[in-house]
Design an enzyme around this catalytic site. Structure first.
Site, PDB file in Angstrom:
ATOM      1  N   GLY A  64      50.494  -3.347 101.174  1.00 18.97           N
ATOM      2  CA  GLY A  64      51.855  -3.010 101.583  1.00 18.97           C
ATOM      3  C   GLY A  64      51.923  -2.848 103.078  1.00 18.97           C
ATOM      4  O   GLY A  64      50.963  -3.141 103.803  1.00 18.97           O
ATOM      5  N   GLY A  65      53.083  -2.376 103.567  1.00 19.35           N
ATOM      6  CA  GLY A  65      53.242  -2.181 104.994  1.00 19.35           C
ATOM      7  C   GLY A  65      52.292  -1.143 105.551  1.00 19.35           C
ATOM      8  O   GLY A  65      51.962  -1.145 106.732  1.00 19.35           O
ATOM      9  N   PHE A  66      51.814  -0.244 104.704  1.00 23.04           N
ATOM     10  CA  PHE A  66      50.910   0.814 105.132  1.00 23.04           C
ATOM     11  C   PHE A  66      49.488   0.313 105.302  1.00 23.04           C
ATOM     12  O   PHE A  66      48.689   0.932 105.979  1.00 23.04           O
ATOM     13  CB  PHE A  66      50.906   1.929 104.093  1.00 23.04           C
ATOM     14  CG  PHE A  66      50.582   1.451 102.704  1.00 23.04           C
ATOM     15  CD1 PHE A  66      49.279   1.221 102.326  1.00 23.04           C
ATOM     16  CD2 PHE A  66      51.597   1.229 101.795  1.00 23.04           C
ATOM     17  CE1 PHE A  66      48.980   0.779 101.043  1.00 23.04           C
ATOM     18  CE2 PHE A  66      51.306   0.785 100.521  1.00 23.04           C
ATOM     19  CZ  PHE A  66      50.001   0.555 100.146  1.00 23.04           C
ATOM     20  N   GLY A  67      49.127  -0.798 104.652  1.00 21.12           N
ATOM     21  CA  GLY A  67      47.749  -1.267 104.688  1.00 21.12           C
ATOM     22  C   GLY A  67      47.299  -1.706 103.313  1.00 21.12           C
ATOM     23  O   GLY A  67      48.080  -2.239 102.519  1.00 21.12           O
TER      24      GLY A  67
ATOM     25  N   LYS B 247      42.561   4.294 100.848  1.00 21.16           N
ATOM     26  CA  LYS B 247      43.692   3.678 101.542  1.00 21.16           C
ATOM     27  C   LYS B 247      43.259   3.362 102.966  1.00 21.16           C
ATOM     28  O   LYS B 247      42.941   4.261 103.751  1.00 21.16           O
ATOM     29  CB  LYS B 247      44.874   4.652 101.530  1.00 21.16           C
ATOM     30  CG  LYS B 247      46.136   4.156 102.204  1.00 21.16           C
ATOM     31  CD  LYS B 247      47.212   5.219 102.009  1.00 21.16           C
ATOM     32  CE  LYS B 247      48.467   4.890 102.777  1.00 21.16           C
ATOM     33  NZ  LYS B 247      49.478   5.950 102.621  1.00 21.16           N
TER      34      LYS B 247
ATOM     35  N   ASP C  45      59.912   9.607 101.062  1.00 27.44           N
ATOM     36  CA  ASP C  45      59.749   8.267 100.499  1.00 27.44           C
ATOM     37  C   ASP C  45      59.488   8.348  98.989  1.00 27.44           C
ATOM     38  O   ASP C  45      58.547   7.729  98.489  1.00 27.44           O
ATOM     39  CB  ASP C  45      58.612   7.527 101.208  1.00 27.44           C
ATOM     40  CG  ASP C  45      58.711   6.011 101.034  1.00 27.44           C
ATOM     41  OD1 ASP C  45      59.809   5.536 100.673  1.00 27.44           O
ATOM     42  OD2 ASP C  45      57.706   5.314 101.250  1.00 27.44           O
TER      43      ASP C  45
END
Length: 664
Positions: A355-358, A375, A471
């Site tokens: 995802g955008g987070f990694g 993560k 979120d």
């Protein structure tokens, strides 16, 4: 002859239990005759090990013979007393299992009890039933809001339920002092416990102290309890313990019990040591041969040089960062080398998601026999250093069964790593929208909604600070092995003190869950989480994402679609059709109306998380309202925002809230 002598010596030194049927003493448990089940065992050095390195398991140990607590002359309960020494050792300094309970039970068979927060004593159907006839003194190390726990380090008196009759933070009153001294139940040190019941006064006292300190005169916890109706004619005494997502060893070092008297003091010198207390002998050195010394002198410099090059490359491969701010956080720091090996070098086959987070990888910590999710975040990703620090500061100190446990972290060069307990069933998003996944029945969906609500209540009102998640969505709700909901991904979270105003911040979140109020004010607060949770509730009930597109490509929010469905007929028509007829009508309507109410455009109308839990538990009734009132209010808010938003930064909701009012 020698064999007989050894047996007598073992009984005299390790068991030392009285021949009297009303008492026993175990100074260690080597050769002890106890009834064990679950994962309970006795170690070679005589420790009673209730739980081991397994996760989400339970263990029980009972004295094999029952005791008769009733006084035949008056029917009251005889006085009784027990003393035991325990120790809790987790693989992580700040995370652990769910604690230990001394229990008096009508049966030794607790196979139907659950692990995790139920401590191996009850399950989700019999907890609180009067027919249990169960008494326990819990040493609880996990906060569970559903049971009204006061904190994550307390002792409680339980009567047929894990909602304690009375409880106190773990600690003791030192003799001659006028203050209460806290004790960490997970300190990895041995702790003494005395449980005394005075049958004449019906007074139960629980006293704690570190090992080596005499029993304090003032108990840690005391209550008047009549046990005459609770205890049956014969009862068993023993211990129960359980683990959660973190493997934890719960030990009993020694135990004594006496009916109608004071328990015999344990011989501390005879108790077995906890496994972390090790002794090391002196090493013996031997002289090197002369020829070996000469060879080392000749080739030594080259060997040193090669070793230096090897070490330098090794250090470069596994090099990490350590800065001053990290000292302020208590989360465990893993080495990059350990995470690298756990994930097989972050290979693609271990990839759980992106995802955008990694990227998130599955791993196995061999030394702890624990599955993890790692993560991996890059500094230049959407979730960078600032968000990384936020997640450590918030999730790293939160302790709740509906929040994914953060086990630790690591930093290396331009990479950041967060280590979580692995959730085997992945994210809720897949179960709602992936046709390959099995359909969650209504009971599971309602349980998930209640679980996330409980986690949010803890974050908003019960923890030491206010935590705004910012979120909340189905993909950030993970499911453990029993499909219990765990709220995760705190990378966008913000903290502030109770009673203070949140600071202005940038607008972040996911389309469909974003509160319009956040875009207007720029201040994140708990009402924004309330709005997102409203969208989440509708998503779980309807099986549709909060933002969908019609065939003509016009934006349609799930909130508007459910409202429209209600106006045309019944809310039940918005329910996920895959559920068929397997649902409870009242619960479906309650969830959908509550989802609409929590998505109300006027923030002051939205119920708090405390109110939401009361509605979901049916402790209070949800106020009645009509869909046309909700729609009219929504349209008025949008009209005011369009007309006044460009002229000034604030406007009043008075004119729109009058179209929709409820009594609280």
């Amino acid at each position: 002859m020698m064999e007989a002598f050894y047996i007598l010596f073992l009984l005299a030194n390790n068991l030392l239990f009285s021949v009297c049927q009303n008492e026993f003493v175990f100074n260690g448990f080597a050769g002890a005759n106890l009834t064990l089940d679950g994962i309970a065992s006795i170690t070679p050095n005589g420790l009673l090990r209730l739980t081991n390195d397994s996760i989400r398991e339970k263990g029980h140990a009972f004295y094999p013979s029952p005791f008769h607590f009733h006084d035949s002359t008056n029917g009251k309960i005889l006085s009784f007393s027990t003393m035991f020494v325990f120790g809790i050792i987790s693989g992580f300094p700040d995370l652990n299992g769910h604690g230990i309970a001394f229990t008096i039970s009508p049966t030794k068979d607790l196979s139907n009890a659950l692990a995790n927060q139920y401590l191996g004593l009850f399950n989700d159907t019999n907890n609180g039933n009067l027919s249990n006839h169960m008494f326990a003194v819990e040493l609880d190390t996990i906060y569970s809001s559903e049971f009204g726990d006061m904190d994550d380090n307390h002792v409680g008196i339980d009567i047929n339920s894990l909602k304690s009759y009375n409880s106190s933070t773990a600690g003791y009153y030192p003799d001659g002092q006028n203050y209460f001294k806290n004790i960490s139940l997970t300190s990895r040190r041995a702790i003494q416990v005395w449980v005394d019941y005075d049958g004449k006064e019906s007074r139960l006292s629980v006293t704690l102290s570190p090992l080596g300190i005499s029993k304090p005169h003032r108990p840690s916890l005391s209550s008047i309890i009549d046990l005459s109706k609770l205890f049956l004619s014969s009862m068993y005494v023993g211990f129960s313990s359980s683990t959660g997502d973190v493997h934890t060893n719960h030990y009993i070092l020694g135990w004594s019990f006496m009916l109608n008297g004071s328990a015999t003091a344990l011989d501390i010198g005879m108790l077995p040591a906890l496994p972390f207390a090790r002794s090391y002998g002196k090493s013996k050195t031997k002289a090197f041969p002369l020829w070996l010394i000469i060879v080392l002198c000749l080739v030594g410099p080259w060997i040193v040089f090669l070793i230096f090059v090897f070490i330098r490359r090794r250090i470069s491969k596994y090099s990490e960062l350590m800065e001053d701010w990290e000292m302020d956080f208590g989360s465990h720091r893993f080495s990059y080398k350990e995470l690298y090996k756990a994930t097989n070098g972050f290979k693609e086959k271990e990839l759980l998601g992106t995802g955008g987070f990694g990227r998130v990888y599955k791993g196995m910590l061999c030394r702890l026999n624990l599955e993890i999710a790692v993560k991996k975040v890059s500094h230049d990703s959407k979730q960078g250093l600032k968000e990384f620090i936020s997640e450590i500061a918030s999730l790293g100190r939160l302790r709740h069964r509906n929040i994914v446990p953060l086990l630790g972290y690591c930093r290396r060069k331009g990479e950041l790593f967060l280590v979580y307990a692995f959730m085997p069933n992945g994210s809720l998003d897949k179960y709602l929208h992936d046709p390959i996944k099995p359909v969650l029945d209504w009971g599971k969906r309602l349980g998930i909604i209640q679980g996330v609500a409980s986690g949010l209540l803890y974050m908003h009102e019960e923890w030491e600070q206010v935590v705004i998640h910012r979120d909340i969505k189905a993909s950030n709700v993970l499911l453990d092995s029993e499909l219990n909901a765990r709220l995760g991904d705190f990378g966008l979270a913000r903290l502030y003190d109770h009673g203070t105003d949140p600071q202005t911040t940038c607008v972040v979140g996911t389309l469909g869950y974003l509160d319009p109020e956040l875009a207007r004010t720029g201040k994140a607060s708990t009402v924004n989480d309330v709005f997102a949770f409203g969208a989440f509730m509708l998503e779980v009930a309807c099986g549709k994402r909060p933002f969908e597109l019609r065939a003509r490509q016009e934006g349609l929010t799930l909130f508007e679609w459910v409202l429209e469905t209600w106006e045309k007929g019944s809310l039940i028509h918005a329910l996920d059709p895959r559920l068929g007829e397997n649902y409870i009508f009242y619960d479906v309507i309650l969830v959908m109306k509550l989802g609409l109410l929590r998505g109300h455009p006027v923030p002051s109308v939205r119920p708090s998380m405390c109110q939401v839990m009361k509605y979901l538990k049916k402790e209070v009734s949800l106020p009645e309202f009509l869909p046309n009132n909700m729609r009219r209010c929504n349209e008025n808010v949008l009209r005011l925002m369009q007309c006044q938003g460009s002229e000034n930064d604030t406007f009043s909701y008075a004119s729109v809230s009058s179209a929709y009012s409820i009594s609280r």
